[in-house]
Write a protein that holds these residues in place. Structure first.
Motif, PDB file in Angstrom:
ATOM      1  N   THR A 109      13.843 -21.244 -16.719  1.00 25.72           N
ATOM      2  CA  THR A 109      12.785 -21.078 -15.715  1.00 25.72           C
ATOM      3  C   THR A 109      13.292 -20.220 -14.553  1.00 25.72           C
ATOM      4  OG1 THR A 109      13.484 -23.219 -14.792  1.00 25.72           O
ATOM      5  CG2 THR A 109      11.558 -23.217 -16.253  1.00 25.72           C
ATOM      6  N   PRO A 110      13.544 -18.926 -14.785  1.00 26.27           N
ATOM      7  CA  PRO A 110      14.044 -18.074 -13.697  1.00 26.27           C
ATOM      8  C   PRO A 110      13.007 -17.905 -12.599  1.00 26.27           C
ATOM      9  CG  PRO A 110      13.425 -16.764 -15.610  1.00 26.27           C
ATOM     10  CD  PRO A 110      13.339 -18.200 -16.041  1.00 26.27           C
ATOM     11  N   GLY A 111      13.490 -17.531 -11.437  1.00 21.75           N
ATOM     12  CA  GLY A 111      12.626 -17.326 -10.279  1.00 21.75           C
ATOM     13  C   GLY A 111      13.372 -17.705  -9.025  1.00 21.75           C
ATOM     14  N   HIS A 112      13.737 -18.976  -8.926  1.00 22.77           N
ATOM     15  CA  HIS A 112      14.591 -19.406  -7.814  1.00 22.77           C
ATOM     16  C   HIS A 112      15.931 -18.687  -7.900  1.00 22.77           C
ATOM     17  CE1 HIS A 112      16.222 -21.985  -4.731  1.00 22.77           C
ATOM     18  NE2 HIS A 112      17.183 -22.414  -5.532  1.00 22.77           N
ATOM     19  N   ARG A 113      16.478 -18.652  -9.100  1.00 24.22           N
ATOM     20  CA  ARG A 113      17.628 -17.834  -9.449  1.00 24.22           C
ATOM     21  C   ARG A 113      17.458 -17.403 -10.900  1.00 24.22           C
ATOM     22  NH1 ARG A 113      21.820 -17.456  -6.072  1.00 24.22           N
ATOM     23  NH2 ARG A 113      23.141 -16.777  -7.789  1.00 24.22           N
ATOM     24  N   PRO A 114      18.059 -16.265 -11.305  1.00 20.68           N
ATOM     25  CA  PRO A 114      17.845 -15.777 -12.679  1.00 20.68           C
ATOM     26  C   PRO A 114      18.305 -16.753 -13.751  1.00 20.68           C
ATOM     27  CG  PRO A 114      18.750 -14.034 -11.301  1.00 20.68           C
ATOM     28  CD  PRO A 114      18.814 -15.292 -10.486  1.00 20.68           C
ATOM     29  N   GLU A 115      19.335 -17.554 -13.473  1.00 19.45           N
ATOM     30  CA  GLU A 115      19.868 -18.470 -14.481  1.00 19.45           C
ATOM     31  C   GLU A 115      19.166 -19.825 -14.482  1.00 19.45           C
ATOM     32  OE1 GLU A 115      22.212 -19.449 -10.727  1.00 19.45           O
ATOM     33  OE2 GLU A 115      21.408 -17.650 -11.688  1.00 19.45           O
ATOM     34  N   HIS A 116      18.222 -20.036 -13.607  1.00 19.15           N
ATOM     35  CA  HIS A 116      17.684 -21.384 -13.436  1.00 19.15           C
ATOM     36  C   HIS A 116      17.117 -21.943 -14.739  1.00 19.15           C
ATOM     37  CE1 HIS A 116      15.309 -24.796 -12.163  1.00 19.15           C
ATOM     38  NE2 HIS A 116      16.032 -24.804 -11.067  1.00 19.15           N
ATOM     39  N   ASP A 123      12.690 -38.930 -25.656  1.00 20.20           N
ATOM     40  CA  ASP A 123      13.153 -40.216 -26.182  1.00 20.20           C
ATOM     41  C   ASP A 123      12.713 -40.287 -27.638  1.00 20.20           C
ATOM     42  OD1 ASP A 123      13.792 -42.796 -26.809  1.00 20.20           O
ATOM     43  OD2 ASP A 123      12.829 -43.699 -25.066  1.00 20.20           O
ATOM     44  N   THR A 124      13.602 -39.949 -28.562  1.00 16.69           N
ATOM     45  CA  THR A 124      13.236 -39.835 -29.971  1.00 16.69           C
ATOM     46  C   THR A 124      12.833 -41.169 -30.584  1.00 16.69           C
ATOM     47  OG1 THR A 124      15.572 -40.058 -30.608  1.00 16.69           O
ATOM     48  CG2 THR A 124      14.712 -37.816 -30.296  1.00 16.69           C
ATOM     49  N   ALA A 125      13.205 -42.276 -29.962  1.00 16.72           N
ATOM     50  CA  ALA A 125      12.803 -43.580 -30.483  1.00 16.72           C
ATOM     51  C   ALA A 125      11.337 -43.870 -30.203  1.00 16.72           C
ATOM     52  CB  ALA A 125      13.681 -44.673 -29.883  1.00 16.72           C
ATOM     53  N   ARG A 126      10.737 -43.108 -29.305  1.00 12.52           N
ATOM     54  CA  ARG A 126       9.356 -43.371 -28.913  1.00 12.52           C
ATOM     55  C   ARG A 126       8.407 -42.245 -29.293  1.00 12.52           C
ATOM     56  NH1 ARG A 126       8.849 -45.388 -22.924  1.00 12.52           N
ATOM     57  NH2 ARG A 126       6.880 -46.140 -23.794  1.00 12.52           N
ATOM     58  N   GLY A 127       8.899 -41.016 -29.405  1.00 13.04           N
ATOM     59  CA  GLY A 127       8.018 -39.911 -29.764  1.00 13.04           C
ATOM     60  C   GLY A 127       8.700 -38.577 -29.600  1.00 13.04           C
ATOM     61  N   PRO A 128       8.123 -37.514 -30.183  1.00 17.68           N
ATOM     62  CA  PRO A 128       8.750 -36.196 -30.148  1.00 17.68           C
ATOM     63  C   PRO A 128       8.432 -35.386 -28.896  1.00 17.68           C
ATOM     64  CG  PRO A 128       6.799 -36.126 -31.527  1.00 17.68           C
ATOM     65  CD  PRO A 128       6.938 -37.555 -31.067  1.00 17.68           C
ATOM     66  N   GLU A 129       7.471 -35.859 -28.074  1.00 23.08           N
ATOM     67  CA  GLU A 129       7.079 -35.074 -26.904  1.00 23.08           C
ATOM     68  C   GLU A 129       8.009 -35.374 -25.736  1.00 23.08           C
ATOM     69  OE1 GLU A 129       5.153 -37.509 -28.098  1.00 23.08           O
ATOM     70  OE2 GLU A 129       3.751 -36.466 -29.427  1.00 23.08           O
ATOM     71  N   PRO A 130       8.244 -34.391 -24.883  1.00 20.96           N
ATOM     72  CA  PRO A 130       9.048 -34.669 -23.679  1.00 20.96           C
ATOM     73  C   PRO A 130       8.290 -35.603 -22.747  1.00 20.96           C
ATOM     74  CG  PRO A 130       8.126 -32.456 -23.576  1.00 20.96           C
ATOM     75  CD  PRO A 130       7.809 -32.976 -24.948  1.00 20.96           C
ATOM     76  N   TRP A 131       8.950 -36.661 -22.318  1.00 26.98           N
ATOM     77  CA  TRP A 131       8.303 -37.584 -21.382  1.00 26.98           C
ATOM     78  C   TRP A 131       8.589 -37.208 -19.936  1.00 26.98           C
ATOM     79  CZ3 TRP A 131      11.002 -40.402 -17.775  1.00 26.98           C
ATOM     80  CH2 TRP A 131      12.390 -40.511 -17.959  1.00 26.98           C
ATOM     81  N   ALA A 132       9.613 -36.356 -19.750  1.00 26.99           N
ATOM     82  CA  ALA A 132       9.965 -35.953 -18.385  1.00 26.99           C
ATOM     83  C   ALA A 132      10.617 -34.593 -18.410  1.00 26.99           C
ATOM     84  CB  ALA A 132      10.897 -36.977 -17.743  1.00 26.99           C
ATOM     85  N   VAL A 133      10.569 -33.919 -17.272  1.00 27.28           N
ATOM     86  CA  VAL A 133      11.304 -32.676 -17.080  1.00 27.28           C
ATOM     87  C   VAL A 133      12.101 -32.796 -15.786  1.00 27.28           C
ATOM     88  CG1 VAL A 133       9.315 -31.557 -15.937  1.00 27.28           C
ATOM     89  CG2 VAL A 133      11.182 -30.157 -16.875  1.00 27.28           C
ATOM     90  N   LEU A 134      13.395 -32.516 -15.879  1.00 26.67           N
ATOM     91  CA  LEU A 134      14.229 -32.375 -14.687  1.00 26.67           C
ATOM     92  C   LEU A 134      14.043 -30.939 -14.225  1.00 26.67           C
ATOM     93  CD1 LEU A 134      17.450 -34.283 -15.846  1.00 26.67           C
ATOM     94  CD2 LEU A 134      15.376 -35.184 -14.770  1.00 26.67           C
ATOM     95  N   SER A 135      13.183 -30.758 -13.240  1.00 24.34           N
ATOM     96  CA  SER A 135      12.699 -29.419 -12.893  1.00 24.34           C
ATOM     97  C   SER A 135      13.633 -28.656 -11.971  1.00 24.34           C
ATOM     98  CB  SER A 135      11.308 -29.517 -12.257  1.00 24.34           C
ATOM     99  OG  SER A 135      11.323 -30.362 -11.126  1.00 24.34           O
ATOM    100  N   GLY A 136      14.723 -29.287 -11.531  1.00 26.98           N
ATOM    101  CA  GLY A 136      15.681 -28.578 -10.686  1.00 26.98           C
ATOM    102  C   GLY A 136      15.025 -28.020  -9.448  1.00 26.98           C
ATOM    103  N   ASP A 137      15.263 -26.729  -9.189  1.00 33.55           N
ATOM    104  CA  ASP A 137      14.708 -26.072  -8.008  1.00 33.55           C
ATOM    105  C   ASP A 137      13.563 -25.127  -8.370  1.00 33.55           C
ATOM    106  OD1 ASP A 137      16.831 -27.389  -6.924  1.00 33.55           O
ATOM    107  OD2 ASP A 137      17.540 -25.711  -5.716  1.00 33.55           O
ATOM    108  N   SER A 138      12.845 -25.423  -9.455  1.00 36.63           N
ATOM    109  CA  SER A 138      11.710 -24.579  -9.828  1.00 36.63           C
ATOM    110  C   SER A 138      10.394 -25.185  -9.363  1.00 36.63           C
ATOM    111  CB  SER A 138      11.686 -24.361 -11.345  1.00 36.63           C
ATOM    112  OG  SER A 138      11.692 -25.603 -12.040  1.00 36.63           O
TER     113      SER A 138
END
Length: 462
Positions: A109-116, A123-138
């Motif tokens: 997710t570049p923007g804040h910095r190119p490497e961001h 949680d593969t025990a509950r489902g294949p979809e992401p339940w959360a995103v650690l969005s950092g500084d984006s």
């Protein structure tokens, strides 16, 4: 599944301990400089910290990745565009890390910095979809990242727009958003919330910048009100990209005579007690930057010159040592010392002290009504605040830019220093006195907003 958010209140930074308790494995994302809490949690929860993930090269605080790797032997992962000088596992968009049943997936997710890079949690025990995103500084709660800390601000804003609309906002509405910063950080805008998390759906519906679908309009809006860049941010980035460091800066205790000698030789003496305690009595030439409220580290970093020796004055040794740790977190690398025994030690030797008079907004109004030609007003807020409304005839200099008595201020005449609440005015009043102003008044218990709310006139614009 294991998930813990650890907040650095002074800097408004959030880091995360994630993993699988049953598998006994964990990772730390965006570690702060003080790593004791990660080690304590790891022991308490019975997990091994085997991985360290960085969302980007941080510009506002020094990472603890060097200390953490030295303590645990963990592998460090960061996007290959970060190009650090230390050994690491370079990651790309779509890279995955298995921590037992928890899968971590990289989302560039570049923007804040190119490497961001943000990190999706599945949680593969509950489902294949992401339940959360650690969005950092984006993406933050209520706002988005600033785009001007690595590239041209317009270029960064365009990258951020695409990262938001082509990556983050394509996630499910119920995907939780856990950001790298909370309100008060210099890495975001004024809309940042102190709330610790949100969801993609809520941010899409309620964040003003996310409602802008046109890229050019988004760029214009996101760069129009940028706050000053974090102090010494380039030096902090260099520290975070440089060789890993596991050492800990140990401040040295000094007695009053040693402090006086250091001050006379050019050391910056920083009083970290409350503003009231400073105003009542302080060491001549010292600067008031209280460590008892959020933002101490950033405010100190505005004032300290590179490699300048610093002597901290607290209420006691514990107070001063904590402030020294906060100083290290923002890349203040000059020699650190503290007055052993705190301000009491100075007073017990009957050494000279200075004082700063305090005045509230109502008393300031009364005095200006009767002494308009004699009393000067210095407004030390940021430029955007000044443009939104200020006292007629005031002089404007942001508190962090006071390196001498400002042009337009007569050091022989009384000067009232004001901001929005009295906190930044405390720093500025001490700086004015340090630079030779003879009669400084600290405006307390409010500021320009209090003046406006009372119905007294303000001037808008430049």
């Amino acid at each position: 599944m294991l998930f813990r958010q650890i907040i650095h209140d002074d800097l408004g930074c959030a880091s995360y301990l994630i993993g699988d308790g049953q598998a006994g494995v964990a990772a730390v994302v965006d570690p702060r400089l003080a790593i004791d809490e990660y080690l304590r949690l790891g022991r308490y929860l019975g997990v091994r910290i085997e991985h360290v993930l960085e969302t980007h090269n941080h510009a506002d605080h020094v990472s603890g990745h060097g200390r953490l790797i030295a303590a645990t032997g963990a592998t460090l992962h960061i996007h290959r565009a970060a190009a650090p000088e230390y050994d690491h596992d370079p990651v790309d968009d779509g890279w995955e890390l298995e921590l037992g049943r928890l899968v971590v997936r990289a989302l560039h997710t570049p923007g804040h910095r190119p490497e961001h890079t943000a990190f999706l949690l599945i949680d593969t025990a509950r489902g294949p979809e992401p339940w959360a995103v650690l969005s950092g500084d984006s993406l933050f709660v209520g706002d988005v990242a600033r785009p001007d800390l690595a590239v041209d601000k317009a270029e960064g804003a365009r990258g951020l727009f695409r990262s938001l609309h082509e990556a983050l906002l394509t996630l499910p509405d119920d995907c939780e958003v856990w950001p790298g910063h909370l309100g008060g950080s210099l890495c975001g805008g004024p809309g940042m919330d102190l709330k610790v998390s949100s969801t993609i759906g809520y941010e899409r519906a309620h964040s003003p910048l996310l409602s802008i679908d046109d890229e050019d309009a988004f760029v214009a809006r996101s760069i129009s009100g940028l706050a000053p860049q974090p102090p010494n941010f380039q030096a902090i980035v260099a520290l975070n990209r440089g060789p890993l460091r596991a050492d800990r800066q140990v401040p040295q205790p000094v007695d009053p005579g040693q402090l006086a000698a250091a001050r006379d030789a050019g050391a910056l003496v920083v009083d970290v007690r409350t503003e009231l305690q400073f105003d009542e009595a302080h060491i001549p030439g010292s600067v008031s930057v209280t460590s008892l409220r959020a933002g101490f580290g950033s405010r100190l970093a505005w004032l300290a010159r590179p490699q300048q020796p610093i002597v901290v004055v607290g209420r006691d040794d514990e107070d001063a040592e904590r402030a020294c740790e906060l100083a290290g977190a923002v890349g203040v690398t000059g020699p650190l010392a503290y007055l052993h025994g705190g301000m009491t030690a100075w007073r017990e030797e009957r050494r000279d002290v200075d004082r700063i008079a305090r005045i509230d907004v109502g008393a300031l109004h009364e005095r200006l009504e009767t002494d308009r030609d004699g009393l000067q007003v210095l407004d030390v807020r940021e430029r955007s605040e000044w443009d939104a409304g200020h006292l007629d005839g005031a002089v404007h200099v942001p508190y962090h830019d006071i390196a001498e008595v400002p042009d337009g201020i007569d050091p022989q005449r009384p000067v009232a220093v004001m901001c929005a609440s009295g906190q930044r005015a405390a720093v500025a009043a001490s700086l004015l006195q340090r630079h030779g102003a003879r009669d400084v008044l600290h405006v307390v218990d409010g500021g320009v907003g209090t003046w406006r709310a009372a119905g007294w006139p303000v001037v808008e614009g430049a």
